[in-house]
Write a protein that holds these residues in place. Structure first.
Motif, PDB file in Angstrom:
ATOM      1  N   TRP A 161       0.813  -1.219   0.000  1.00  0.00           N
ATOM      2  CA  TRP A 161       0.000   0.000   0.000  1.00  0.00           C
ATOM      3  C   TRP A 161       0.846   1.269   0.000  1.00  0.00           C
ATOM      4  CZ3 TRP A 161       0.770   3.270   4.020  1.00  0.00           C
ATOM      5  CH2 TRP A 161       1.223   2.742   5.229  1.00  0.00           C
ATOM      6  N   MET A 162       2.071   1.185   0.509  1.00  0.00           N
ATOM      7  CA  MET A 162       2.916   2.383   0.582  1.00  0.00           C
ATOM      8  C   MET A 162       3.248   2.953  -0.796  1.00  0.00           C
ATOM      9  SD  MET A 162       5.560   1.893   3.722  1.00  0.00           S
ATOM     10  CE  MET A 162       4.976   1.850   5.413  1.00  0.00           C
ATOM     11  N   SER A 163       3.175   2.114  -1.821  1.00  0.00           N
ATOM     12  CA  SER A 163       3.466   2.633  -3.169  1.00  0.00           C
ATOM     13  C   SER A 163       2.359   3.571  -3.662  1.00  0.00           C
ATOM     14  CB  SER A 163       3.677   1.490  -4.157  1.00  0.00           C
ATOM     15  OG  SER A 163       2.523   0.711  -4.244  1.00  0.00           O
ATOM     16  N   ASP A 164       1.203   3.552  -2.990  1.00  0.00           N
ATOM     17  CA  ASP A 164       0.100   4.455  -3.358  1.00  0.00           C
ATOM     18  C   ASP A 164      -0.056   5.605  -2.367  1.00  0.00           C
ATOM     19  OD1 ASP A 164      -0.634   2.950  -5.611  1.00  0.00           O
ATOM     20  OD2 ASP A 164      -1.724   1.537  -4.352  1.00  0.00           O
ATOM     21  N   ALA A 165       0.905   5.751  -1.486  1.00  0.00           N
ATOM     22  CA  ALA A 165       0.818   6.790  -0.454  1.00  0.00           C
ATOM     23  C   ALA A 165       0.922   8.185  -1.072  1.00  0.00           C
ATOM     24  CB  ALA A 165       1.912   6.586   0.575  1.00  0.00           C
TER      25      ALA A 165
ATOM     26  N   GLU B 237       8.415  16.196   6.142  1.00  0.00           N
ATOM     27  CA  GLU B 237       8.318  16.974   7.390  1.00  0.00           C
ATOM     28  C   GLU B 237       6.897  17.447   7.659  1.00  0.00           C
ATOM     29  OE1 GLU B 237      11.241  20.006   7.914  1.00  0.00           O
ATOM     30  OE2 GLU B 237      12.871  18.675   7.329  1.00  0.00           O
ATOM     31  N   THR B 238       6.087  17.554   6.614  1.00  0.00           N
ATOM     32  CA  THR B 238       4.690  17.942   6.781  1.00  0.00           C
ATOM     33  C   THR B 238       3.985  16.978   7.727  1.00  0.00           C
ATOM     34  OG1 THR B 238       4.674  18.779   4.516  1.00  0.00           O
ATOM     35  CG2 THR B 238       2.525  18.364   5.517  1.00  0.00           C
ATOM     36  N   PHE B 239       4.399  15.722   7.708  1.00  0.00           N
ATOM     37  CA  PHE B 239       3.729  14.679   8.492  1.00  0.00           C
ATOM     38  C   PHE B 239       4.357  14.485   9.870  1.00  0.00           C
ATOM     39  CE2 PHE B 239       2.375  14.230   4.288  1.00  0.00           C
ATOM     40  CZ  PHE B 239       1.074  13.768   4.380  1.00  0.00           C
ATOM     41  N   PHE B 240       5.424  15.218  10.119  1.00  0.00           N
ATOM     42  CA  PHE B 240       6.095  15.137  11.422  1.00  0.00           C
ATOM     43  C   PHE B 240       6.314  16.550  11.963  1.00  0.00           C
ATOM     44  CE2 PHE B 240       7.010  11.233   9.200  1.00  0.00           C
ATOM     45  CZ  PHE B 240       6.789  10.284  10.178  1.00  0.00           C
ATOM     46  N   PRO B 241       5.206  17.238  12.279  1.00  0.00           N
ATOM     47  CA  PRO B 241       5.342  18.618  12.765  1.00  0.00           C
ATOM     48  C   PRO B 241       6.022  18.661  14.136  1.00  0.00           C
ATOM     49  CG  PRO B 241       3.064  17.873  12.983  1.00  0.00           C
ATOM     50  CD  PRO B 241       3.817  16.788  12.253  1.00  0.00           C
ATOM     51  N   GLU B 242       6.727  19.741  14.361  1.00  0.00           N
ATOM     52  CA  GLU B 242       7.344  19.959  15.673  1.00  0.00           C
ATOM     53  C   GLU B 242       6.238  20.193  16.704  1.00  0.00           C
ATOM     54  OE1 GLU B 242      10.630  19.959  16.433  1.00  0.00           O
ATOM     55  OE2 GLU B 242      11.151  19.424  14.368  1.00  0.00           O
ATOM     56  N   GLN B 243       6.585  19.996  17.957  1.00  0.00           N
ATOM     57  CA  GLN B 243       5.618  20.216  19.020  1.00  0.00           C
ATOM     58  C   GLN B 243       5.086  21.647  18.934  1.00  0.00           C
ATOM     59  OE1 GLN B 243       7.072  19.195  22.869  1.00  0.00           O
ATOM     60  NE2 GLN B 243       5.050  19.141  23.766  1.00  0.00           N
ATOM     61  N   GLY B 244       3.785  21.787  18.962  1.00  0.00           N
ATOM     62  CA  GLY B 244       3.154  23.097  18.891  1.00  0.00           C
ATOM     63  C   GLY B 244       2.780  23.512  17.476  1.00  0.00           C
ATOM     64  N   GLU B 245       3.340  22.819  16.462  1.00  0.00           N
ATOM     65  CA  GLU B 245       2.991  23.123  15.068  1.00  0.00           C
ATOM     66  C   GLU B 245       1.710  22.395  14.685  1.00  0.00           C
ATOM     67  OE1 GLU B 245       7.390  23.817  13.042  1.00  0.00           O
ATOM     68  OE2 GLU B 245       6.204  22.083  12.445  1.00  0.00           O
TER      69      GLU B 245
ATOM     70  N   ILE C  94      -4.192  16.121   3.538  1.00  0.00           N
ATOM     71  CA  ILE C  94      -3.640  15.244   2.496  1.00  0.00           C
ATOM     72  C   ILE C  94      -4.124  13.811   2.733  1.00  0.00           C
ATOM     73  CG2 ILE C  94      -1.511  14.260   1.550  1.00  0.00           C
ATOM     74  CD1 ILE C  94      -0.184  17.013   2.227  1.00  0.00           C
ATOM     75  N   CYS C  95      -4.068  13.367   3.961  1.00  0.00           N
ATOM     76  CA  CYS C  95      -4.509  12.002   4.293  1.00  0.00           C
ATOM     77  C   CYS C  95      -5.965  11.754   3.875  1.00  0.00           C
ATOM     78  CB  CYS C  95      -4.361  11.729   5.785  1.00  0.00           C
ATOM     79  SG  CYS C  95      -2.653  11.610   6.351  1.00  0.00           S
ATOM     80  N   ARG C  96      -6.811  12.755   4.046  1.00  0.00           N
ATOM     81  CA  ARG C  96      -8.235  12.573   3.689  1.00  0.00           C
ATOM     82  C   ARG C  96      -8.416  12.267   2.210  1.00  0.00           C
ATOM     83  NH1 ARG C  96      -9.300  16.590   7.634  1.00  0.00           N
ATOM     84  NH2 ARG C  96      -9.284  18.269   6.122  1.00  0.00           N
TER      85      ARG C  96
ATOM     86  N   GLY D 169      -2.362   7.844   8.494  1.00  0.00           N
ATOM     87  CA  GLY D 169      -3.784   7.544   8.299  1.00  0.00           C
ATOM     88  C   GLY D 169      -4.701   8.661   8.757  1.00  0.00           C
ATOM     89  N   GLY D 170      -4.202   9.870   8.735  1.00  0.00           N
ATOM     90  CA  GLY D 170      -5.025  11.015   9.121  1.00  0.00           C
ATOM     91  C   GLY D 170      -5.143  11.238  10.615  1.00  0.00           C
ATOM     92  N   LYS D 171      -4.393  10.493  11.393  1.00  0.00           N
ATOM     93  CA  LYS D 171      -4.474  10.623  12.857  1.00  0.00           C
ATOM     94  C   LYS D 171      -3.104  10.954  13.446  1.00  0.00           C
ATOM     95  CE  LYS D 171      -8.769   9.004  13.042  1.00  0.00           C
ATOM     96  NZ  LYS D 171      -9.837   9.984  13.102  1.00  0.00           N
ATOM     97  N   SER D 172      -3.119  11.772  14.473  1.00  0.00           N
ATOM     98  CA  SER D 172      -1.885  12.076  15.205  1.00  0.00           C
ATOM     99  C   SER D 172      -1.536  10.887  16.095  1.00  0.00           C
ATOM    100  CB  SER D 172      -2.101  13.315  16.079  1.00  0.00           C
ATOM    101  OG  SER D 172      -3.023  13.016  17.117  1.00  0.00           O
ATOM    102  N   ALA D 173      -0.339  10.910  16.658  1.00  0.00           N
ATOM    103  CA  ALA D 173       0.076   9.819  17.561  1.00  0.00           C
ATOM    104  C   ALA D 173      -0.876   9.709  18.744  1.00  0.00           C
ATOM    105  CB  ALA D 173       1.503  10.072  18.035  1.00  0.00           C
TER     106      ALA D 173
END
Ligand code: SF4
Length: 75
Positions: free
Chosen positions: A10-14, A22-30, A38-40, A63-67
Protein backbone atom coordinates in the motif's frame (compact mmCIF):
# COMPACT_ATOMS: atom_id res chain seq x y z
CA UNK A 1 22.95 -11.06 8.58
CA UNK A 2 20.63 -8.05 8.73
CA UNK A 3 17.08 -8.87 7.61
CA UNK A 4 15.82 -7.00 4.56
CA UNK A 5 12.97 -4.59 5.26
CA UNK A 6 10.14 -4.84 2.79
CA UNK A 7 7.68 -1.96 2.55
CA UNK A 8 4.01 -2.96 2.47
CA UNK A 9 2.41 -2.79 -0.98
CA UNK A 10 0.00 0.00 0.00
CA UNK A 11 2.92 2.38 0.58
CA UNK A 12 3.47 2.63 -3.17
CA UNK A 13 0.10 4.45 -3.36
CA UNK A 14 0.82 6.79 -0.45
CA UNK A 15 -0.07 10.37 -1.32
CA UNK A 16 2.47 11.65 1.22
CA UNK A 17 5.28 10.25 -0.93
CA UNK A 18 4.66 13.22 -3.22
CA UNK A 19 5.16 15.92 -0.59
CA UNK A 20 7.73 16.98 2.00
CA UNK A 21 7.94 14.31 4.70
CA UNK A 22 8.32 16.97 7.39
CA UNK A 23 4.69 17.94 6.78
CA UNK A 24 3.73 14.68 8.49
CA UNK A 25 6.09 15.14 11.42
CA UNK A 26 5.34 18.62 12.77
CA UNK A 27 7.34 19.96 15.67
CA UNK A 28 5.62 20.22 19.02
CA UNK A 29 3.15 23.10 18.89
CA UNK A 30 2.99 23.12 15.07
CA UNK A 31 -0.25 22.36 13.28
CA UNK A 32 -0.81 18.98 11.63
CA UNK A 33 -3.79 20.25 9.65
CA UNK A 34 -2.05 20.17 6.25
CA UNK A 35 -0.98 16.55 6.74
CA UNK A 36 -4.47 15.51 7.82
CA UNK A 37 -5.96 17.24 4.78
CA UNK A 38 -3.64 15.24 2.50
CA UNK A 39 -4.51 12.00 4.29
CA UNK A 40 -8.24 12.57 3.69
CA UNK A 41 -7.55 12.43 -0.07
CA UNK A 42 -5.26 9.40 0.14
CA UNK A 43 -6.47 6.08 -1.30
CA UNK A 44 -4.65 4.02 1.34
CA UNK A 45 -5.71 5.91 4.46
CA UNK A 46 -7.33 2.88 6.11
CA UNK A 47 -4.31 0.63 5.46
CA UNK A 48 -1.95 3.33 6.69
CA UNK A 49 -3.87 3.88 9.92
CA UNK A 50 -4.12 0.13 10.60
CA UNK A 51 -0.37 -0.22 10.03
CA UNK A 52 0.49 2.68 12.36
CA UNK A 53 -1.77 1.35 15.12
CA UNK A 54 -0.45 -2.20 14.75
CA UNK A 55 3.19 -1.07 14.85
CA UNK A 56 2.58 1.60 17.48
CA UNK A 57 4.20 4.33 15.42
CA UNK A 58 5.10 6.89 18.07
CA UNK A 59 5.40 10.02 15.94
CA UNK A 60 3.77 11.82 13.08
CA UNK A 61 0.48 11.76 11.25
CA UNK A 62 -0.42 8.35 9.83
CA UNK A 63 -3.78 7.54 8.30
CA UNK A 64 -5.03 11.01 9.12
CA UNK A 65 -4.47 10.62 12.86
CA UNK A 66 -1.89 12.08 15.21
CA UNK A 67 0.08 9.82 17.56
CA UNK A 68 -2.22 10.84 20.42
CA UNK A 69 -5.34 10.05 18.40
CA UNK A 70 -3.92 6.64 17.44
CA UNK A 71 -3.19 5.84 21.06
CA UNK A 72 -6.81 6.55 21.99
CA UNK A 73 -7.92 4.29 19.13
CA UNK A 74 -5.78 1.35 20.26
CA UNK A 75 -6.70 1.67 23.97
S1 SF4 B 1 -2.98 8.26 4.86
FE1 SF4 B 1 -1.63 10.03 5.04
S2 SF4 B 1 0.22 9.30 6.05
FE2 SF4 B 1 -0.92 7.52 5.31
S3 SF4 B 1 -0.08 7.04 3.30
FE3 SF4 B 1 -1.80 8.36 2.98
S4 SF4 B 1 -1.02 10.45 2.94
FE4 SF4 B 1 0.56 9.12 3.84
Amino acid sequence: MIPKLVAPQWMSDALCAQVDTETFFPEQGESNRVAKRICRRCDVQAECLAYAVKHRMPYGVWGGKSARERLRRSA
